[in-house]
Design an enzyme around this catalytic site. Structure first.
Site, PDB file in Angstrom:
ATOM      1  N   GLU A  84       0.804  -1.217   0.000  1.00 15.76           N
ATOM      2  CA  GLU A  84       0.000   0.000   0.000  1.00 15.76           C
ATOM      3  C   GLU A  84       0.840   1.273   0.000  1.00 15.76           C
ATOM      4  O   GLU A  84       0.308   2.353  -0.250  1.00 15.76           O
ATOM      5  CB  GLU A  84      -0.950  -0.006   1.208  1.00 15.76           C
ATOM      6  CG  GLU A  84      -1.991  -1.118   1.136  1.00 15.76           C
ATOM      7  CD  GLU A  84      -2.824  -1.231   2.394  1.00 15.76           C
ATOM      8  OE1 GLU A  84      -3.968  -1.703   2.289  1.00 15.76           O
ATOM      9  OE2 GLU A  84      -2.340  -0.862   3.492  1.00 15.76           O
ATOM     10  N   ASP A 143     -11.590  -5.939  -2.473  1.00 17.03           N
ATOM     11  CA  ASP A 143     -12.480  -7.093  -2.436  1.00 17.03           C
ATOM     12  C   ASP A 143     -13.863  -6.621  -2.028  1.00 17.03           C
ATOM     13  O   ASP A 143     -14.012  -5.591  -1.372  1.00 17.03           O
ATOM     14  CB  ASP A 143     -11.973  -8.146  -1.442  1.00 17.03           C
ATOM     15  CG  ASP A 143     -11.809  -7.573  -0.037  1.00 17.03           C
ATOM     16  OD1 ASP A 143     -12.711  -7.782   0.792  1.00 17.03           O
ATOM     17  OD2 ASP A 143     -10.787  -6.904   0.226  1.00 17.03           O
TER      18      ASP A 143
END
Length: 233
Positions: free
Chosen positions: A12, A197
């Site tokens: 990230e 997701d």
């Protein structure tokens, strides 16, 4: 102006870290903070580690040592809003804990004793994020992000969160802790994450497959926000 940027995982933060000019690294208690400039803007990029404790500790170190004027929490999240798909953006109006419960003492679900029920993101930073979303022509949802020390992967925890927080847009594991610490320091913050997701029984497989997509999208957003801030001076 100095901008604090927080991500939990290596995936990230790596794309942002690679852009930092004059980069210096601070290592403390398992956290890494990278300071320098991106596009002429002073930044302090924190890789906090996963979960609420790591996020709270890292955010405290960031605010104490680097003293940013604002904080952007970036990275990935599980989408709960029906319109969100992988790669879309979620922007926080507020953040709450989904795994805190002191309702026996009169507090709201998710509210910690002695704290507000929600930690509210800064209006100007929300507007900045939304202007960048429009500029980049991305699909996005603005709303409630809930955090807890669990990866939401299954019908039962998903149903519990939706029943308790019917307007929740996304779930993840750090944002409420970041917001909590920023609230205590009086530092404006916003959470801008990309969906990795859609939280369901198969979300662990989707997360592993699409984390790279989410990292690219969230980095795209942070870069756009920094560019806009640079133009404003």
């Amino acid at each position: 102006m100095k901008v604090g940027i927080i991500g939990a995982m290596e995936q990230e933060v790596t794309l942002l870290r690679d852009q930092i000019e004059n980069r210096q690294t601070i290592q403390r208690a398992g956290c890494e903070i990278y300071t320098g400039q991106i596009g002429g803007v002073d930044v302090a990029l924190l890789k906090s580690g996963i979960g609420k404790v790591s996020a709270a500790m890292g955010t405290t170190l960031l605010l104490e040592h680097c003293k940013p004027d604002l904080v952007i929490n970036t990275g990935s999240a599980g989408g709960l809003a029906s319109t969100l798909k992988v790669g879309d953006i979620v922007v926080s109006e507020e953040v709450r804990y989904h795994d805190a419960d002191v309702t026996a003492f009169g507090y709201e679900p998710g509210q910690m004793a002695g704290c507000p029920a929600a930690f509210v993101a800064d209006d100007a930073l929300i507007a900045l994020a939304e202007s960048c979303i429009k500029q980049l022509n991305l699909n996005a949802v603005r709303g409630l992000i809930c955090s807890g020390d669990a990866f939401i992967n299954g019908a039962e925890p998903l149903a519990r969160i939706r029943a308790t927080f019917p307007n929740v847009a996304a779930v993840e594991m750090e944002a409420a802790a970041v917001g909590h610490v920023c609230h205590l320091f009086g530092t404006p913050f916003v959470v801008v994450r990309a969906i990795s997701d859609v939280a369901d029984s198969e979300s662990h497989m989707s997360f592993e497959e699409f984390l790279v997509v989410a990292a690219k999208q969230s980095t795209l957003m942070v870069n756009a926000m920094l560019q806009t801030l640079a133009k404003r001076g």
